[in-house]
Design an enzyme around this catalytic site. Sequence first.
Site, short mmCIF file in Angstrom:
data_model
loop_
_atom_site.label_atom_id
_atom_site.label_comp_id
_atom_site.label_asym_id
_atom_site.label_seq_id
_atom_site.Cartn_x
_atom_site.Cartn_y
_atom_site.Cartn_z
N GLU A 1 -0.54 -5.78 2.32
CA GLU A 1 -0.27 -4.43 1.81
C GLU A 1 -1.58 -3.68 1.65
O GLU A 1 -2.57 -4.23 1.17
CB GLU A 1 0.41 -4.45 0.43
CG GLU A 1 1.83 -4.93 0.43
CD GLU A 1 2.43 -4.97 -0.97
OE1 GLU A 1 1.97 -4.22 -1.86
OE2 GLU A 1 3.37 -5.76 -1.17
N TYR B 1 -5.49 -2.41 -2.76
CA TYR B 1 -5.35 -0.95 -2.86
C TYR B 1 -6.63 -0.31 -3.39
O TYR B 1 -6.94 0.83 -3.12
CB TYR B 1 -4.20 -0.58 -3.80
CG TYR B 1 -2.85 -0.94 -3.26
CD1 TYR B 1 -2.12 -0.02 -2.53
CD2 TYR B 1 -2.30 -2.21 -3.46
CE1 TYR B 1 -0.87 -0.34 -2.02
CE2 TYR B 1 -1.05 -2.54 -2.95
CZ TYR B 1 -0.35 -1.60 -2.24
OH TYR B 1 0.88 -1.92 -1.73
N HIS C 1 9.93 -11.39 -3.63
CA HIS C 1 9.21 -10.17 -4.01
C HIS C 1 9.90 -9.64 -5.27
O HIS C 1 10.44 -8.53 -5.28
CB HIS C 1 9.22 -9.16 -2.86
CG HIS C 1 8.15 -8.11 -2.96
ND1 HIS C 1 7.30 -7.79 -1.93
CD2 HIS C 1 7.78 -7.28 -3.96
CE1 HIS C 1 6.48 -6.81 -2.29
NE2 HIS C 1 6.75 -6.49 -3.53
N ARG D 1 7.16 -6.46 7.69
CA ARG D 1 7.22 -7.41 6.57
C ARG D 1 8.26 -6.90 5.57
O ARG D 1 8.16 -5.78 5.09
CB ARG D 1 5.85 -7.51 5.89
CG ARG D 1 5.87 -8.30 4.61
CD ARG D 1 4.50 -8.38 3.91
NE ARG D 1 4.68 -9.06 2.66
CZ ARG D 1 4.32 -8.61 1.47
NH1 ARG D 1 3.68 -7.45 1.35
NH2 ARG D 1 4.56 -9.30 0.37
C1 PNW Z 1 2.27 -4.06 -5.08
N1 PNW Z 1 -2.01 -2.97 -9.72
O1 PNW Z 1 2.26 -4.07 -6.46
C2 PNW Z 1 3.64 -4.57 -4.72
O2 PNW Z 1 3.63 -5.71 -3.93
C3 PNW Z 1 4.53 -3.51 -4.17
O3 PNW Z 1 5.86 -3.89 -4.36
C4 PNW Z 1 4.20 -2.18 -4.78
O4 PNW Z 1 5.12 -1.18 -4.46
C5 PNW Z 1 2.81 -1.80 -4.31
O5 PNW Z 1 1.88 -2.81 -4.61
C6 PNW Z 1 2.30 -0.49 -4.87
O6 PNW Z 1 2.18 -0.57 -6.25
C7 PNW Z 1 1.17 -3.77 -7.22
O7 PNW Z 1 -1.80 -2.61 -10.88
C8 PNW Z 1 1.41 -3.41 -8.53
O8 PNW Z 1 -3.20 -3.08 -9.27
C9 PNW Z 1 0.36 -3.16 -9.37
C10 PNW Z 1 -0.94 -3.26 -8.88
C11 PNW Z 1 -1.18 -3.62 -7.57
C12 PNW Z 1 -0.12 -3.87 -6.75
#
Ligand code: PNW
Length: 448
Positions: free
Chosen positions: A353, A298, A118, A74
């Site tokens: 992700e 995450y 993105h 991706r």
């Molecule tokens: C994602 N949060 O962003 C993005 O899609 C990616 O580009 C990035 O590198 C990756 O997660 C890791 O951060 C996020 O604050 C940014 O929970 C912030 C958050 C979650 C995802």
Amino acid sequence: MSFRKDFVWGAATASYQIEGAYNEDGKGSSIWDEFTHIDGKILDKSTGDVACDHYHRYKEDVRLMHELGLKAYRFSIAWPRIFPDGIGSVNQKGIDFYNNLIDELLSYGIEPYITLYHWDLPYALYLKGGWLNDDIADYFERYTTVVAENFGDRVKNFITFNEPQVFIGCGCLEGSHAPGFQYGDKDLLRMCHNVLRAHGRAVRVLRQTVPDVKIGFTSAASPLVPLTENDVEAARGGFFSCGRGNFVFSQSFWHDPIAFGKYPEAILSTYGEDFPAVDEEDMKLISAPIDFIGLNIYTGAFVKADENGYAQRIPCYRGHPRTAIGWDVVPQSLYWGTKFFYDRYKLTIFITENGMSAHDCISLDGKVHDPNRIDYLNRYLLELKKSAEDGADIGGYFQWSLMDNFEWAKGYSERFGVIYVDYETQNRIIKDSGYWFKGIIEQNGENL
Ligand code: PNW
């Protein structure tokens, strides 16, 4: 039962985070190019000017993907590489780059998944008002048309937007990301609606232009995890709640219009006159069927039901495992996030992700040992498997990220890759977690 036979195992990246070559071969400037060049915006004062130099090293990177046994990759397209001014004339060299990348992927049997947006909005369009300008849906439609016409013969999987919650929320509400301003709710509502209008136009173009296309929309989600069976409905309710102050970061604000053709009642009644005029035709396009929902997960938050049945957050205990960036390790977020989404929207879910940041380094033996990341991925994938076994339709899993890269406002201080990047030499080293992931892919997760 386990993961389905045709489960898609992949890794993900995004253009600004890896490509570099920020002003080469006719590329226009993006809001991230401008933002990173302002003093004080990025933690380590870095930029994406060079990043992982993927623009020049894509062949090596695809070879590494092959070594990892990835079935899919991706990546996102930099809109200002295709349209330096956002609209107007097409930059053939930008098209050439992605054509070469796609051909290289296909030569190894790796299926491309393209994210159209993105976060690297052409700066020229920002100067015209960015997402606040209603004409942006037209511009996005034109951009999607060029992408679909040039790549649609070989690419079948498209994600229109990556995490509108974050690019509007961090970029235009908090101001920590590009373009870096703080707008009020009325403007934010208009921007969000324009993102959805642009999504609708892109879906129409992709359906018309790309045979057998599969279209998705990717959300940033931090699922609420019920502490006990008695807290499930409170968690679900909280996860899909949407009202004053939280609509940008919510789930239902974005997904209800797409799935059900209408915004959540609570948000309409809360804002009344401040809500932008919603055109029937737009709503029809916004709610045209899509094929999958992408979720970037995450972390999550534990909740229990209070006496009124509302979700009450239970902070993690002192010393609870956290990743280097400071996010709580909550593997159950993959179980509940996918379950709640599947129950509500009844669409195939892709984890677009999931991964962890760590402050990895090269050991004396020249290798990169990251047992913490292996443990993280192992725990999260077990929860995803459980969700699939319990009936959620899970189509695939993309690890974030293929390689260490530019982590937005955190610069290069966080490493999310299963491939280590030495930014001084641009050497790549597959981390232990990369080899571990390869073993999981080979067995379709049976060995988890
Ligand atoms: C994602 N949060 O962003 C993005 O899609 C990616 O580009 C990035 O590198 C990756 O997660 C890791 O951060 C996020 O604050 C940014 O929970 C912030 C958050 C979650 C995802």
